[in-house]
Design an enzyme around this catalytic site. Structure first.
Site, PDB file in Angstrom:
ATOM      1  N   SER A 122       6.539   6.119  -0.620  1.00 48.67           N
ATOM      2  CA  SER A 122       7.863   5.517  -0.807  1.00 48.67           C
ATOM      3  C   SER A 122       8.471   4.997   0.498  1.00 48.67           C
ATOM      4  O   SER A 122       9.685   4.875   0.609  1.00 48.67           O
ATOM      5  CB  SER A 122       8.821   6.524  -1.469  1.00 48.67           C
ATOM      6  OG  SER A 122       8.303   6.965  -2.714  1.00 48.67           O
ATOM      7  N   ARG A 123       7.613   4.736   1.493  1.00 47.17           N
ATOM      8  CA  ARG A 123       8.058   4.227   2.796  1.00 47.17           C
ATOM      9  C   ARG A 123       8.931   5.221   3.556  1.00 47.17           C
ATOM     10  O   ARG A 123       9.619   4.853   4.509  1.00 47.17           O
ATOM     11  CB  ARG A 123       8.803   2.890   2.651  1.00 47.17           C
ATOM     12  CG  ARG A 123       7.920   1.747   2.112  1.00 47.17           C
ATOM     13  CD  ARG A 123       6.770   1.445   3.073  1.00 47.17           C
ATOM     14  NE  ARG A 123       6.008   0.277   2.707  1.00 47.17           N
ATOM     15  CZ  ARG A 123       4.890   0.297   1.979  1.00 47.17           C
ATOM     16  NH1 ARG A 123       4.427   1.447   1.516  1.00 47.17           N
ATOM     17  NH2 ARG A 123       4.250  -0.812   1.717  1.00 47.17           N
ATOM     18  N   LEU A 124       8.908   6.484   3.142  1.00 52.24           N
ATOM     19  CA  LEU A 124       9.643   7.524   3.868  1.00 52.24           C
ATOM     20  C   LEU A 124       8.694   8.165   4.870  1.00 52.24           C
ATOM     21  O   LEU A 124       8.332   9.345   4.788  1.00 52.24           O
ATOM     22  CB  LEU A 124      10.208   8.558   2.878  1.00 52.24           C
ATOM     23  CG  LEU A 124      11.168   7.986   1.836  1.00 52.24           C
ATOM     24  CD1 LEU A 124      11.640   9.074   0.879  1.00 52.24           C
ATOM     25  CD2 LEU A 124      12.373   7.324   2.526  1.00 52.24           C
ATOM     26  N   LYS A 174       0.852  -1.180   0.000  1.00 51.13           N
ATOM     27  CA  LYS A 174       0.000   0.000   0.000  1.00 51.13           C
ATOM     28  C   LYS A 174       0.889   1.232   0.000  1.00 51.13           C
ATOM     29  O   LYS A 174       1.911   1.272   0.687  1.00 51.13           O
ATOM     30  CB  LYS A 174      -0.901   0.016   1.246  1.00 51.13           C
ATOM     31  CG  LYS A 174      -1.777   1.246   1.354  1.00 51.13           C
ATOM     32  CD  LYS A 174      -2.611   1.224   2.630  1.00 51.13           C
ATOM     33  CE  LYS A 174      -3.456   2.487   2.754  1.00 51.13           C
ATOM     34  NZ  LYS A 174      -4.267   2.490   3.982  1.00 51.13           N
TER      35      LYS A 174
END
Length: 210
Positions: free
Chosen positions: A188-190, A8
């Site tokens: 972006s998982r940041l 996701k």
């Protein structure tokens, strides 16, 4: 479908130092009220983690019933597994996960009993069947079947009628936070991750890498 392929992208919001509160309790209150307003399922549900004398951690879902500058409150059976573990190790952790808002709050600290007056007041605000249930369930103990609970409920219902007292083994706990973390999912998982830790009586806010 391969479960490893489930992904996701988190893109609903952000959490910056400038836009967050200096006091973690105010930040928590803001996020909880937003979760309630967004009508997420059970916004008051939180995971409680404790550690037993064998050093094995355990978790379960409990419901927050109050919060202020003194800490986070929930109610339960003192003779349950979590009750025994807290008696041996009074440190615990809580976690809220509001999936729809892509937010997580983690809280750590020392746990103590609420006052008898607080426990009495909350107990007597509960529906009658819940008050009887507090007597009927020997929480975390092995029982032969559901019939044990039904029989206990009938027995205590007949004994107490409409006025069951608070069981001596049932009441409140309060976690006094010394560490908070607020996590906001980002693309972006940041992710945004702010930690508040208590240092010399004051809260220090700092960003952690996700």
């Amino acid at each position: 479908m391969n479960i490893a392929d489930l992904r996701k992208s988190y893109e609903k919001a952000e959490l910056s130092e400038d836009a967050s509160h200096a006091d973690p309790l105010q930040q928590f209150d803001q996020w909880l009220q937003q979760a309630i307003a967004a009508q997420v399922p059970e916004p008051n549900a939180m995971t409680l983690a404790t550690v037993g004398s064998d050093l094995r951690p355990s978790t379960r879902i409990v419901l927050i019933k109050g919060y202020d500058e003194r800490g986070i409150v929930w109610y339960t059976n003192y003779h349950s597994r979590k009750g025994h573990e807290l008696a041996g190790n009074p440190y615990a952790a809580l976690q809220f996960h509001w999936v729809e808002l892509e937010r997580v709050v983690r809280i750590e600290g020392r746990v103590a009993f609420t006052s008898a007056e607080e426990s009495d007041a909350y107990f007597h605000s509960r529906p009658l069947d819940s008050r009887i249930g507090a007597w009927a369930s020997p929480q975390s103990e092995v029982i032969e079947g559901r019939s044990v609970l039904v029989a206990n409920a009938a027995k205590f219902g007949a004994q107490f009628l409409l006025k069951p007292p608070r069981p001596p083994h049932w009441g409140g706990y309060r976690l006094v936070p010394d560490n908070w973390q607020f996590w906001q999912g980002r693309k972006s998982r940041l992710h945004d991750r702010l930690r508040y830790r208590l240092q010399d009586g004051a809260w220090v806010r700092e960003r952690l890498a996700p």
